[in-house]
Design a protein around this motif. Sequence first.
Motif, PDB file in Angstrom:
ATOM      1  N   ARG A  26       0.793  -1.243   0.024  1.00  0.00           N
ATOM      2  CA  ARG A  26      -0.230  -0.054  -0.028  1.00  0.00           C
ATOM      3  C   ARG A  26       1.053   1.216  -0.376  1.00  0.00           C
ATOM      4  O   ARG A  26       0.882   2.020  -0.667  1.00  0.00           O
ATOM      5  CB  ARG A  26      -1.008   0.076   1.153  1.00  0.00           C
ATOM      6  CG  ARG A  26      -2.145  -1.005   1.055  1.00  0.00           C
ATOM      7  CD  ARG A  26      -2.968  -0.968   2.542  1.00  0.00           C
ATOM      8  NE  ARG A  26      -2.509  -1.280   3.717  1.00  0.00           N
ATOM      9  CZ  ARG A  26      -2.373  -2.674   3.949  1.00  0.00           C
ATOM     10  NH1 ARG A  26      -3.415  -3.135   3.320  1.00  0.00           N
ATOM     11  NH2 ARG A  26      -1.973  -2.644   5.142  1.00  0.00           N
ATOM     12  N   HIS A  27       2.073   1.123   1.381  1.00  0.00           N
ATOM     13  CA  HIS A  27       2.672   2.659   0.947  1.00  0.00           C
ATOM     14  C   HIS A  27       3.607   3.039  -0.894  1.00  0.00           C
ATOM     15  O   HIS A  27       4.020   4.031  -0.618  1.00  0.00           O
ATOM     16  CB  HIS A  27       3.873   2.142   2.010  1.00  0.00           C
ATOM     17  CG  HIS A  27       4.611   3.723   2.223  1.00  0.00           C
ATOM     18  ND1 HIS A  27       3.909   4.538   2.654  1.00  0.00           N
ATOM     19  CD2 HIS A  27       5.872   3.472   2.425  1.00  0.00           C
ATOM     20  CE1 HIS A  27       5.031   5.787   2.800  1.00  0.00           C
ATOM     21  NE2 HIS A  27       6.267   4.999   2.618  1.00  0.00           N
ATOM     22  N   ALA A  28       3.907   1.543  -1.154  1.00  0.00           N
ATOM     23  CA  ALA A  28       4.515   1.814  -2.305  1.00  0.00           C
ATOM     24  C   ALA A  28       3.568   2.486  -3.618  1.00  0.00           C
ATOM     25  O   ALA A  28       4.726   3.311  -4.169  1.00  0.00           O
ATOM     26  CB  ALA A  28       5.111   0.600  -3.044  1.00  0.00           C
ATOM     27  N   THR A  29       2.809   2.770  -3.146  1.00  0.00           N
ATOM     28  CA  THR A  29       1.546   3.239  -3.854  1.00  0.00           C
ATOM     29  C   THR A  29       1.001   4.213  -3.604  1.00  0.00           C
ATOM     30  O   THR A  29       0.273   4.866  -4.596  1.00  0.00           O
ATOM     31  CB  THR A  29       0.319   1.834  -5.033  1.00  0.00           C
ATOM     32  OG1 THR A  29      -0.490   1.607  -3.620  1.00  0.00           O
ATOM     33  CG2 THR A  29       1.068   0.863  -5.414  1.00  0.00           C
ATOM     34  N   CYS A 112      15.849  -4.959  -5.177  1.00  0.00           N
ATOM     35  CA  CYS A 112      14.820  -5.118  -4.240  1.00  0.00           C
ATOM     36  C   CYS A 112      13.865  -4.566  -3.788  1.00  0.00           C
ATOM     37  O   CYS A 112      12.375  -4.276  -4.514  1.00  0.00           O
ATOM     38  CB  CYS A 112      14.791  -6.541  -2.307  1.00  0.00           C
ATOM     39  SG  CYS A 112      15.534  -7.650  -2.766  1.00  0.00           S
ATOM     40  N   LEU A 113      14.270  -3.125  -3.100  1.00  0.00           N
ATOM     41  CA  LEU A 113      13.083  -2.117  -2.951  1.00  0.00           C
ATOM     42  C   LEU A 113      12.844  -1.238  -4.359  1.00  0.00           C
ATOM     43  O   LEU A 113      11.498  -1.097  -3.854  1.00  0.00           O
ATOM     44  CB  LEU A 113      14.160  -0.905  -1.957  1.00  0.00           C
ATOM     45  CG  LEU A 113      14.738  -1.260  -0.583  1.00  0.00           C
ATOM     46  CD1 LEU A 113      15.363  -0.688  -0.493  1.00  0.00           C
ATOM     47  CD2 LEU A 113      13.263  -1.314   0.089  1.00  0.00           C
ATOM     48  N   ALA A 114      13.882  -1.222  -5.072  1.00  0.00           N
ATOM     49  CA  ALA A 114      13.059  -0.065  -6.613  1.00  0.00           C
ATOM     50  C   ALA A 114      12.130  -1.448  -7.263  1.00  0.00           C
ATOM     51  O   ALA A 114      10.779  -1.028  -7.964  1.00  0.00           O
ATOM     52  CB  ALA A 114      14.488  -0.632  -7.523  1.00  0.00           C
ATOM     53  N   GLU A 115      12.276  -2.827  -7.198  1.00  0.00           N
ATOM     54  CA  GLU A 115      11.171  -3.829  -7.891  1.00  0.00           C
ATOM     55  C   GLU A 115      10.050  -3.756  -6.824  1.00  0.00           C
ATOM     56  O   GLU A 115       8.995  -3.708  -7.648  1.00  0.00           O
ATOM     57  CB  GLU A 115      11.747  -5.359  -7.279  1.00  0.00           C
ATOM     58  CG  GLU A 115      12.718  -5.313  -8.828  1.00  0.00           C
ATOM     59  CD  GLU A 115      13.770  -6.796  -8.502  1.00  0.00           C
ATOM     60  OE1 GLU A 115      12.801  -7.547  -7.566  1.00  0.00           O
ATOM     61  OE2 GLU A 115      14.125  -6.874  -9.320  1.00  0.00           O
ATOM     62  N   ASP A 116      10.040  -3.702  -6.133  1.00  0.00           N
ATOM     63  CA  ASP A 116       8.828  -2.881  -4.665  1.00  0.00           C
ATOM     64  C   ASP A 116       7.466  -1.324  -5.028  1.00  0.00           C
ATOM     65  O   ASP A 116       7.259  -1.415  -4.494  1.00  0.00           O
ATOM     66  CB  ASP A 116       9.074  -3.735  -3.148  1.00  0.00           C
ATOM     67  CG  ASP A 116       9.101  -4.798  -3.144  1.00  0.00           C
ATOM     68  OD1 ASP A 116       9.035  -5.707  -4.718  1.00  0.00           O
ATOM     69  OD2 ASP A 116       9.623  -5.862  -2.561  1.00  0.00           O
ATOM     70  N   GLY A 117       9.024  -0.533  -5.825  1.00  0.00           N
ATOM     71  CA  GLY A 117       7.879   0.382  -5.922  1.00  0.00           C
ATOM     72  C   GLY A 117       8.436   1.894  -5.057  1.00  0.00           C
ATOM     73  O   GLY A 117       7.979   2.830  -4.879  1.00  0.00           O
TER      74      GLY A 117
END
Length: 268
Positions: A26-29, A112-117
């Motif tokens: 949720r936070h990533a979007t 990993c962080l970038a792939e998750d947004g």
Amino acid sequence: MNEPAPALPIPPGSSFALMTSPDTERHATAGVHKPVVILPLGAVEQHGPHLPLGVDCWLAEAVALAAAEGQASIRVAEPFAYGSSEHHRSFSGTMSLSPQIFIAVLVDLCTCLAEDGFLPVMLNGHGGNRAAIQVAITTLGKRGIVTAGFSYFDLIADVAAQALPDAATGTGHACALETSLMMHVLGDSVRRDLIPPGGTPPSWPDPHLYAAPVVTVWRRFEAIRDNGVIGTPSQASAQAGSRLFIAAVERSRAAILNIQSEFGQRNA
């Protein structure tokens, strides 16, 4: 009757690791820009006779957590404690990764962080990590992953010049700057009675923190000074540490928000 186990300390609200996996989705979007995850970087290495091994990691984490406080779009990952510290290995307790392994770890974690947004930002507390961080950022960029990184102490050179008696030759490693910051952040960890007198013997290229020599030569620290200290820690004070810490937090926060504004655009 057995005593209950002590409660684990709960990280503050800016902690990335305190979130659940659905929380991170949720936070990533959320928000106009990608949220930032700060990855504090440091080292576990000798810091002279008067400071503990964890200085670099602890200070980086403290600056990161304070910089993220009150910022809904910034979270702080668990710090990566171990860095590139081979130049300190002659001193007991130093734990070092080869530059190649350190770079590979940074690339994997940021991927990993970038792939998750998320937008990864590496906040560094160890001078020996600088070059490796630049290589990691370049490697990630070649893969199309935008990341950023900086060392908090590079942002406060002018404040150090005002707060310390002689920032030019007083700063370096386990120095007036780091000792002052530790007096402010973790005062009980500083062995004040063991702070060595004097400064760094003449050495070329200049090893002090803000010297910025144009020539780079790899050297073991015992070849520069037998106690592993670069600078003049006897010039440290908790008052200077407070001023330096506040400046490091404010400037790190400003840098991170600027990074997010400039490079955190979402893909269409």
